[in-house]
Write a protein that holds these residues in place. Structure first.
Motif, PDB file in Angstrom:
ATOM      1  N   TRP A  43      16.327  26.137  -4.159  1.00 28.24           N
ATOM      2  CA  TRP A  43      17.221  25.708  -5.235  1.00 28.24           C
ATOM      3  C   TRP A  43      17.397  26.763  -6.338  1.00 28.24           C
ATOM      4  O   TRP A  43      17.981  26.473  -7.381  1.00 28.24           O
ATOM      5  N   ARG A  44      16.907  28.001  -6.122  1.00 30.50           N
ATOM      6  CA  ARG A  44      16.967  28.996  -7.200  1.00 30.50           C
ATOM      7  C   ARG A  44      17.189  30.391  -6.641  1.00 30.50           C
ATOM      8  O   ARG A  44      16.689  30.747  -5.590  1.00 30.50           O
TER       9      ARG A  44
ATOM     10  N   PHE B 137      18.939  40.246 -16.403  1.00 32.08           N
ATOM     11  CA  PHE B 137      18.351  39.163 -15.623  1.00 32.08           C
ATOM     12  C   PHE B 137      19.367  38.053 -15.440  1.00 32.08           C
ATOM     13  O   PHE B 137      20.113  37.721 -16.358  1.00 32.08           O
ATOM     14  N   LEU B 138      19.367  37.472 -14.246  1.00 33.16           N
ATOM     15  CA  LEU B 138      20.208  36.315 -13.952  1.00 33.16           C
ATOM     16  C   LEU B 138      19.412  35.337 -13.104  1.00 33.16           C
ATOM     17  O   LEU B 138      18.816  35.720 -12.095  1.00 33.16           O
ATOM     18  N   GLN B 139      19.406  34.102 -13.535  1.00 32.31           N
ATOM     19  CA  GLN B 139      18.803  33.028 -12.751  1.00 32.31           C
ATOM     20  C   GLN B 139      19.862  31.965 -12.518  1.00 32.31           C
ATOM     21  O   GLN B 139      20.497  31.493 -13.463  1.00 32.31           O
ATOM     22  N   LEU B 140      20.058  31.602 -11.267  1.00 36.22           N
ATOM     23  CA  LEU B 140      20.928  30.488 -10.902  1.00 36.22           C
ATOM     24  C   LEU B 140      20.055  29.399 -10.312  1.00 36.22           C
ATOM     25  O   LEU B 140      19.240  29.663  -9.426  1.00 36.22           O
ATOM     26  N   VAL B 141      20.232  28.171 -10.798  1.00 39.01           N
ATOM     27  CA  VAL B 141      19.378  27.050 -10.396  1.00 39.01           C
ATOM     28  C   VAL B 141      20.236  25.842 -10.056  1.00 39.01           C
ATOM     29  O   VAL B 141      21.120  25.466 -10.836  1.00 39.01           O
ATOM     30  N   ASP B 142      19.971  25.245  -8.912  1.00 39.77           N
ATOM     31  CA  ASP B 142      20.583  23.965  -8.589  1.00 39.77           C
ATOM     32  C   ASP B 142      19.896  22.933  -9.483  1.00 39.77           C
ATOM     33  O   ASP B 142      18.767  22.514  -9.224  1.00 39.77           O
ATOM     34  N   ALA B 143      20.552  22.566 -10.572  1.00 35.29           N
ATOM     35  CA  ALA B 143      19.941  21.718 -11.606  1.00 35.29           C
ATOM     36  C   ALA B 143      19.589  20.326 -11.091  1.00 35.29           C
ATOM     37  O   ALA B 143      18.703  19.670 -11.635  1.00 35.29           O
ATOM     38  N   HIS B 144      20.267  19.883 -10.060  1.00 36.65           N
ATOM     39  CA  HIS B 144      19.982  18.571  -9.476  1.00 36.65           C
ATOM     40  C   HIS B 144      18.732  18.610  -8.594  1.00 36.65           C
ATOM     41  O   HIS B 144      17.968  17.651  -8.545  1.00 36.65           O
TER      42      HIS B 144
ATOM     43  N   ALA C  91      28.060  31.086  -8.539  1.00 41.58           N
ATOM     44  CA  ALA C  91      27.716  29.667  -8.617  1.00 41.58           C
ATOM     45  C   ALA C  91      28.808  28.799  -7.993  1.00 41.58           C
ATOM     46  O   ALA C  91      28.512  27.908  -7.181  1.00 41.58           O
ATOM     47  N   PHE C  92      30.055  29.060  -8.346  1.00 41.52           N
ATOM     48  CA  PHE C  92      31.149  28.217  -7.864  1.00 41.52           C
ATOM     49  C   PHE C  92      31.505  28.492  -6.401  1.00 41.52           C
ATOM     50  O   PHE C  92      31.689  27.562  -5.626  1.00 41.52           O
ATOM     51  N   ARG C  93      31.599  29.755  -6.030  1.00 32.31           N
ATOM     52  CA  ARG C  93      32.063  30.076  -4.687  1.00 32.31           C
ATOM     53  C   ARG C  93      30.939  30.084  -3.639  1.00 32.31           C
ATOM     54  O   ARG C  93      31.100  29.527  -2.557  1.00 32.31           O
ATOM     55  N   GLU C  94      29.832  30.708  -3.952  1.00 31.34           N
ATOM     56  CA  GLU C  94      28.773  30.840  -2.953  1.00 31.34           C
ATOM     57  C   GLU C  94      27.842  29.624  -2.909  1.00 31.34           C
ATOM     58  O   GLU C  94      27.316  29.302  -1.852  1.00 31.34           O
ATOM     59  N   HIS C  95      27.637  28.986  -4.046  1.00 31.11           N
ATOM     60  CA  HIS C  95      26.728  27.837  -4.070  1.00 31.11           C
ATOM     61  C   HIS C  95      27.472  26.501  -4.101  1.00 31.11           C
ATOM     62  O   HIS C  95      26.841  25.453  -4.030  1.00 31.11           O
ATOM     63  N   GLY C  96      28.780  26.541  -4.236  1.00 34.52           N
ATOM     64  CA  GLY C  96      29.558  25.310  -4.216  1.00 34.52           C
ATOM     65  C   GLY C  96      29.397  24.442  -5.449  1.00 34.52           C
ATOM     66  O   GLY C  96      29.640  23.236  -5.400  1.00 34.52           O
ATOM     67  N   ALA C  97      28.995  25.044  -6.563  1.00 34.15           N
ATOM     68  CA  ALA C  97      28.833  24.275  -7.804  1.00 34.15           C
ATOM     69  C   ALA C  97      30.156  23.647  -8.221  1.00 34.15           C
ATOM     70  O   ALA C  97      31.215  24.243  -8.083  1.00 34.15           O
ATOM     71  N   GLU C  98      30.080  22.448  -8.734  1.00 42.05           N
ATOM     72  CA  GLU C  98      31.233  21.798  -9.358  1.00 42.05           C
ATOM     73  C   GLU C  98      31.185  22.003 -10.869  1.00 42.05           C
ATOM     74  O   GLU C  98      32.216  22.020 -11.533  1.00 42.05           O
ATOM     75  N   VAL C  99      29.961  22.140 -11.394  1.00 40.31           N
ATOM     76  CA  VAL C  99      29.729  22.316 -12.831  1.00 40.31           C
ATOM     77  C   VAL C  99      28.608  23.341 -12.999  1.00 40.31           C
ATOM     78  O   VAL C  99      27.662  23.370 -12.201  1.00 40.31           O
ATOM     79  N   VAL C 100      28.714  24.168 -14.036  1.00 35.54           N
ATOM     80  CA  VAL C 100      27.634  25.072 -14.433  1.00 35.54           C
ATOM     81  C   VAL C 100      27.234  24.703 -15.853  1.00 35.54           C
ATOM     82  O   VAL C 100      28.098  24.509 -16.719  1.00 35.54           O
ATOM     83  N   VAL C 101      25.927  24.573 -16.077  1.00 34.42           N
ATOM     84  CA  VAL C 101      25.409  24.258 -17.408  1.00 34.42           C
ATOM     85  C   VAL C 101      24.536  25.408 -17.898  1.00 34.42           C
ATOM     86  O   VAL C 101      23.995  26.180 -17.108  1.00 34.42           O
ATOM     87  N   ILE C 102      24.441  25.479 -19.205  1.00 32.52           N
ATOM     88  CA  ILE C 102      23.643  26.515 -19.856  1.00 32.52           C
ATOM     89  C   ILE C 102      23.083  25.919 -21.140  1.00 32.52           C
ATOM     90  O   ILE C 102      23.659  24.970 -21.686  1.00 32.52           O
TER      91      ILE C 102
END
Length: 160
Positions: free
Chosen positions: A42-43, A57-64, A107-118
């Motif tokens: 998930w990360r 640094f960049l961290q992408l996390v599936d928040a769900h 996040a949107f294209r490769e992970h299929g995110a519908e929403v990104v939060v920060i």
């Protein structure tokens, strides 16, 4: 990122601007020597580079899906990100904007995110203004790990 990046990450975390952006926690924010060897689905932990030179640094996390439920009960398809430019000499050159564009695309294209939060620290007006330029909207204020943060979100539909 690899375990070989620990020294660099700790140095960046101790930079006063980075430490302030992560709630004054500095190198206490993450135990890099532990986190960099964990393989969780998930990360993504990434180093931002300019001409093969590490700059951030960049961290992408599936928040769900993430295990601590940092974001609480959040809908599937929501990804969170943390991003910063590590060295003061690399800030103010447009590198953060390039990295943010790439991060949102990932996040949107490769992970299929519908929403990104920060969740920038409430007093970090510069970061909040930066995120607003990328279409993030304020959701509210929430305390994360004893740090008051402005929760912001951007939907996929903002780019489609």
């Amino acid at each position: 990122m690899t375990i070989d990046d620990v020294e660099l990450l700790v140095r960046w975390d101790d930079d006063p601007d980075v430490a302030s952006a992560i709630g004054g926690r500095g190198a206490d924010w993450y135990d890099w020597s532990v986190e960099l060897v964990r393989d969780v689905p998930w990360r993504e932990l990434l180093i931002i580079e300019e001409d093969c030179r590490p700059i951030g640094f960049l961290q992408l996390v599936d928040a769900h899906e993430e295990e601590s439920h940092h974001w609480g009960d959040i809908e599937a398809g929501t990804w969170a990100l943390d991003i910063w430019i590590g060295s003061p000499a690399d800030r103010g050159r447009g590198l953060g904007a390039q990295a943010m564009s790439a991060a949102l695309g990932r996040a949107f294209r490769e992970h299929g995110a519908e929403v990104v939060v920060i969740d920038p620290v409430v007093g970090n007006r510069r970061a909040i203004a930066f995120y607003e330029r990328f279409g993030f909207e304020h959701v509210g204020v929430r305390e994360f790990d004893d740090v008051e943060c402005s929760v912001m979100r951007r939907s996929r539909s903002a780019i489609d």
